[in-house]
Design a protein around this motif. Structure first.
Motif, PDB file in Angstrom:
ATOM      1  N   TRP A   1      16.684 -22.616   7.409  1.00  0.00           N
ATOM      2  CA  TRP A   1      17.287 -23.748   7.390  1.00  0.00           C
ATOM      3  C   TRP A   1      17.805 -24.102   5.947  1.00  0.00           C
ATOM      4  O   TRP A   1      18.952 -24.771   5.800  1.00  0.00           O
ATOM      5  CB  TRP A   1      16.117 -24.939   7.363  1.00  0.00           C
ATOM      6  N   LEU A   2      16.942 -23.710   4.978  1.00  0.00           N
ATOM      7  CA  LEU A   2      17.291 -24.053   3.348  1.00  0.00           C
ATOM      8  C   LEU A   2      18.564 -23.188   3.152  1.00  0.00           C
ATOM      9  O   LEU A   2      19.614 -23.454   2.454  1.00  0.00           O
ATOM     10  CB  LEU A   2      16.236 -23.604   2.524  1.00  0.00           C
TER      11      LEU A   2
ATOM     12  N   ILE B   1      10.331 -23.979  -4.044  1.00  0.00           N
ATOM     13  CA  ILE B   1       9.949 -22.890  -3.423  1.00  0.00           C
ATOM     14  C   ILE B   1      10.039 -21.666  -4.207  1.00  0.00           C
ATOM     15  O   ILE B   1       8.953 -21.000  -4.338  1.00  0.00           O
ATOM     16  CB  ILE B   1      10.997 -22.390  -2.400  1.00  0.00           C
ATOM     17  N   TYR B   2      10.874 -21.468  -5.408  1.00  0.00           N
ATOM     18  CA  TYR B   2      10.827 -20.570  -6.393  1.00  0.00           C
ATOM     19  C   TYR B   2       9.357 -20.868  -7.154  1.00  0.00           C
ATOM     20  O   TYR B   2       8.864 -19.524  -7.644  1.00  0.00           O
ATOM     21  CB  TYR B   2      11.923 -20.507  -7.277  1.00  0.00           C
ATOM     22  N   THR B   3       9.187 -21.892  -7.464  1.00  0.00           N
ATOM     23  CA  THR B   3       7.782 -22.106  -8.286  1.00  0.00           C
ATOM     24  C   THR B   3       6.493 -21.440  -7.305  1.00  0.00           C
ATOM     25  O   THR B   3       5.745 -20.831  -7.958  1.00  0.00           O
ATOM     26  CB  THR B   3       7.560 -23.611  -8.495  1.00  0.00           C
ATOM     27  N   GLY B   4       6.872 -22.021  -6.003  1.00  0.00           N
ATOM     28  CA  GLY B   4       5.620 -21.604  -5.369  1.00  0.00           C
ATOM     29  C   GLY B   4       5.499 -19.967  -5.168  1.00  0.00           C
ATOM     30  O   GLY B   4       4.486 -19.496  -4.822  1.00  0.00           O
ATOM     31  N   MET B   5       6.714 -19.294  -5.375  1.00  0.00           N
ATOM     32  CA  MET B   5       6.643 -17.692  -5.230  1.00  0.00           C
ATOM     33  C   MET B   5       5.803 -17.228  -6.501  1.00  0.00           C
ATOM     34  O   MET B   5       5.172 -16.162  -6.237  1.00  0.00           O
ATOM     35  CB  MET B   5       8.087 -17.302  -5.162  1.00  0.00           C
TER      36      MET B   5
ATOM     37  N   PHE C   1      12.434 -15.674   0.250  1.00  0.00           N
ATOM     38  CA  PHE C   1      13.186 -14.539   0.488  1.00  0.00           C
ATOM     39  C   PHE C   1      14.165 -14.486   1.734  1.00  0.00           C
ATOM     40  O   PHE C   1      15.323 -13.995   1.672  1.00  0.00           O
ATOM     41  CB  PHE C   1      12.215 -13.251   0.623  1.00  0.00           C
ATOM     42  N   THR C   2      13.561 -15.182   2.828  1.00  0.00           N
ATOM     43  CA  THR C   2      14.548 -15.512   4.114  1.00  0.00           C
ATOM     44  C   THR C   2      15.555 -16.386   3.526  1.00  0.00           C
ATOM     45  O   THR C   2      16.688 -15.777   3.942  1.00  0.00           O
ATOM     46  CB  THR C   2      13.527 -16.221   4.943  1.00  0.00           C
ATOM     47  N   MET C   3      15.480 -17.275   2.711  1.00  0.00           N
ATOM     48  CA  MET C   3      16.551 -18.277   2.260  1.00  0.00           C
ATOM     49  C   MET C   3      17.627 -17.143   1.529  1.00  0.00           C
ATOM     50  O   MET C   3      19.066 -17.347   1.636  1.00  0.00           O
ATOM     51  CB  MET C   3      16.161 -19.034   1.330  1.00  0.00           C
ATOM     52  N   THR C   4      17.225 -16.266   0.699  1.00  0.00           N
ATOM     53  CA  THR C   4      18.077 -15.500  -0.211  1.00  0.00           C
ATOM     54  C   THR C   4      18.947 -14.614   0.846  1.00  0.00           C
ATOM     55  O   THR C   4      20.030 -14.368   0.695  1.00  0.00           O
ATOM     56  CB  THR C   4      17.383 -14.609  -1.074  1.00  0.00           C
ATOM     57  N   ALA C   5      18.261 -14.071   1.920  1.00  0.00           N
ATOM     58  CA  ALA C   5      18.792 -13.118   2.892  1.00  0.00           C
ATOM     59  C   ALA C   5      19.698 -13.874   3.772  1.00  0.00           C
ATOM     60  O   ALA C   5      20.894 -13.442   3.802  1.00  0.00           O
ATOM     61  CB  ALA C   5      17.485 -12.593   3.819  1.00  0.00           C
TER      62      ALA C   5
ATOM     63  N   VAL D   1       4.791 -16.464   8.342  1.00  0.00           N
ATOM     64  CA  VAL D   1       6.263 -16.289   9.101  1.00  0.00           C
ATOM     65  C   VAL D   1       6.710 -17.444  10.073  1.00  0.00           C
ATOM     66  O   VAL D   1       7.907 -17.741  10.091  1.00  0.00           O
ATOM     67  CB  VAL D   1       6.192 -15.004   9.798  1.00  0.00           C
ATOM     68  N   LEU D   2       5.922 -17.986  10.902  1.00  0.00           N
ATOM     69  CA  LEU D   2       6.189 -18.992  11.786  1.00  0.00           C
ATOM     70  C   LEU D   2       6.502 -20.072  11.244  1.00  0.00           C
ATOM     71  O   LEU D   2       7.559 -20.829  11.765  1.00  0.00           O
ATOM     72  CB  LEU D   2       4.664 -19.439  12.296  1.00  0.00           C
ATOM     73  N   LEU D   3       6.273 -20.517   9.943  1.00  0.00           N
ATOM     74  CA  LEU D   3       6.598 -21.696   9.283  1.00  0.00           C
ATOM     75  C   LEU D   3       7.776 -21.424   8.340  1.00  0.00           C
ATOM     76  O   LEU D   3       8.631 -22.079   8.026  1.00  0.00           O
ATOM     77  CB  LEU D   3       5.575 -22.486   8.277  1.00  0.00           C
ATOM     78  N   GLY D   4       7.627 -20.067   7.365  1.00  0.00           N
ATOM     79  CA  GLY D   4       8.391 -19.954   6.331  1.00  0.00           C
ATOM     80  C   GLY D   4       9.913 -19.489   6.602  1.00  0.00           C
ATOM     81  O   GLY D   4      10.799 -19.676   5.996  1.00  0.00           O
ATOM     82  N   VAL D   5      10.180 -18.498   7.880  1.00  0.00           N
ATOM     83  CA  VAL D   5      11.140 -18.074   8.490  1.00  0.00           C
ATOM     84  C   VAL D   5      12.131 -19.229   8.665  1.00  0.00           C
ATOM     85  O   VAL D   5      13.349 -19.331   8.304  1.00  0.00           O
ATOM     86  CB  VAL D   5      11.155 -16.950   9.439  1.00  0.00           C
ATOM     87  N   PRO D   6      11.760 -20.055   9.570  1.00  0.00           N
ATOM     88  CA  PRO D   6      12.675 -21.200  10.093  1.00  0.00           C
ATOM     89  C   PRO D   6      13.049 -22.041   8.612  1.00  0.00           C
ATOM     90  O   PRO D   6      14.321 -22.618   8.579  1.00  0.00           O
ATOM     91  CB  PRO D   6      11.819 -22.235  10.863  1.00  0.00           C
TER      92      PRO D   6
END
Lengths: 309, 233
Positions: B50-51, B66-70, B118-122, B41-46
């Motif tokens: 940003w994305l 990122i999508y591949t990473g999912m 998911f944050t990016m999509t939101a 969350v600390l790294l992924g939300v920012p």
């Protein structure tokens, strides 16, 4: 002459759109559903159907990881399949799970190594009989530096005592396997209940435990065949203690008792028992490993005990 | 069916008696997955914000990554981290292999893309006019970002839920890098594998039910939080 075909209202596929460029989203959805439906109806290609335990020309053998990982089964089973036309499906698990599979009727025949529990299995009526097949032996392996100083000791229990005294890291299978049962027996003989930071109970197979011992330069108990096979792949561990009679490891074969509830392939199981205890197969077992590892891995000792006709 | 019922009874017994090894196993599961989720969350939300807000060259590549990473297979992540932390590996000196630290590391790698994606999509789903409106009202970039995040909070929460669900139930990587050592690195999922291998199906099912209960409770709490967010709108 490229023109767009409007999506038909009824959703029927009119053949034309296959040949013209534009496909509406709706068409694509319908088409994929159709493809999916067709695929679902077709018999799967190349995918093995999980067969019931009783399919006549198929035998489910539940065995320990050691017979499989060492390559022995791959070496001898083709002979059985050639002679009988019965295909063998091997389930390689710990002795505990192999026995559980037998009790549940999910296996037809068992090849395991935990004598007392096998005899109990027979006493409880899950198998009509148990037969000696072969033995191999366990070895205590560890790092070349040998911090506990057990190299060359002749008593496994004394070696375990030293490891405990030195609090040298020891990785245990901890998984109810035949190897683990043997390890417990040696600790018992040494009069020690192993616990503490130096004793790691991994609950994993022999291969994984050897990796963990290798990574941490720890001691462990291994069957010789798996250890030799893995050492060739670059394990940085050595055999430090061997030859104590307590380290011998007897394998038994048990046909699962047929009953009304489960479709046990008893005929094939008996054929398997007769085959594996026959003089020819016993010779085959004895020859395994000499070419590949430079030493015999399993020592056949069936006493011509046939399970019946 | 019988086994499942007996497993249910066994699960209740373990919970009521507060079985010591169960408490240890559940504690470690929550610790490892909780820490990994926190880091993600600390790294992924920012990263997701940003994305979602910026447009830049190579963005498509970043998003595809990122999508591949999912969909990263946990065993592959476990294997790679194992090789990195192995005695002969480049990070072998750390001595992290077969410790909870290695497990936190793999689970962070697994959940980070989920949280970021998911944050990016939101953030993307917030009407683009809002940014212009905020800017024209004289909002600072920080204020714009925080407002966007607030508007997208339901989606960000979903990102956290997805990240947690993926790692609390994951077995492949923690088995490889943790080693399933009793009292040290054994978590719920690896304990289930072990009990299944031992043929203790009752206990395995019991642990499975406890894992399900745990995930359900966590999701319920998050959903509750989300509900509170919605009602304050």
């Amino acid at each position: 002459m490229k023109h767009r075909i409007p999506p038909t209202r009824s959703g029927r596929l009119d053949g034309a759109f296959f040949f013209h460029g534009a496909m509406s989203l709706r068409h694509i959805v319908i088409l994929s559903f159709l493809l999916f439906a067709v695929a679902a109806c077709l018999p799967p290609v190349g995918v093995e159907q999980p067969p019931a335990a009783g399919t006549r020309d198929e035998l489910v053998l539940a065995t320990t990881t050691s017979t499989y990982d060492s390559g022995l089964l791959d070496y001898i089973l083709p002979d059985f399949e050639r002679k009988t036309g019965i295909r063998v499906r091997v389930i390689a698990v710990g002795t505990g799970q192999a026995l559980a599979l037998g009790k549940a009727g999910d296996a037809d025949v068992l090849l395991v190594h935990a004598r007392e529990r096998e005899e109990q299995f027979v006493a409880e009526g899950y198998a009509p009989s148990r037969h000696d097949v072969m033995y191999n032996d366990f070895v205590i392996v560890g790092p070349a530096e040998d911090p506990a100083g057990i190299r060359g000791m002749t008593s496994a229990a004394e070696a375990f005592k030293r490891i405990a005294q030195a609090q040298a890291l020891f990785v245990s299978r901890g998984d109810d396997s035949g190897t683990y049962i043997k390890e417990q027996k040696i600790w018992q003989e040494a009069g020690i209940t192993p616990q503490g930071d130096w004793y790691e109970s991994a609950g994993q197979g022999m291969g994984a435990v050897l990796n963990m011992a290798n990574e941490q330069q720890a001691y462990t108990l291994s069957d010789r065949s798996t250890f030799l096979a893995r050492q060739r792949e670059g394990l940085d561990l050595e055999i430090l203690v061997e030859g104590d009679p307590v380290l011998f490891n007897q394998y038994g074969v048990l046909p699962v008792t047929p009953d009304k509830e489960h479709d046990i392939n008893y005929g094939a199981a008996i054929a398997f028992v007769n085959w594996i205890t026959s003089p020819e197969t016993q010779e085959l077992i004895a020859s395994y490993g000499i070419e590949q590892f430079g030493s015999q891995l399993f020592f056949p000792n069936a006493r011509g005990n046939q399970a019946g006709d | 069916m019988d086994t499942i019922f007996r497993g249910f009874v066994e699960a209740l017994r373990l919970i009521v008696e507060l079985d010591r090894s169960l408490v240890e196993i559940v504690g470690l599961s929550l610790q490892v997955s909780g820490l990994a989720l926190g880091l993600s969350v600390l790294l992924g939300v920012p990263l997701g914000v940003w994305l979602g807000m910026r447009r830049f060259r190579g963005q498509r590549l970043a998003v595809a990554t990122i999508y591949t990473g999912m969909g990263l297979p946990p065993v592959v992540v476990g294997l790679v981290v194992y090789l990195l932390l192995s005695r002969q590996g480049p990070l072998g000196q750390l001595g992290w292999l077969f410790t909870p630290r290695a497990m936190v590391l793999t689970q962070t790698i697994l959940s980070l893309p989920l949280v970021a994606g998911f944050t990016m999509t939101a953030i993307n789903s917030v009407p683009p006019g809002l940014i212009l409106q905020l800017r024209s009202l004289g909002a600072t970039p920080t204020q714009v970002t925080l407002t966007l995040l607030y508007e997208a909070r339901a989606g960000v929460l979903a990102a956290v839920v997805a990240g947690f669900g993926a790692i609390i139930s994951e077995v492949g990587s923690v088995m490889i890098v943790g080693g399933n050592i009793a009292g040290k690195t054994r978590v719920l999922t690896t304990a289930i594998v072990l009990e299944t291998r031992k043929g203790n199906f009752d206990l395995a099912i019991a642990l499975g039910l406890i894992l399900l209960g745990l995930t359900f409770t966590a999701n319920w709490m998050l959903l509750h939080l989300q509900g509170r967010f919605e009602s304050t709108r």
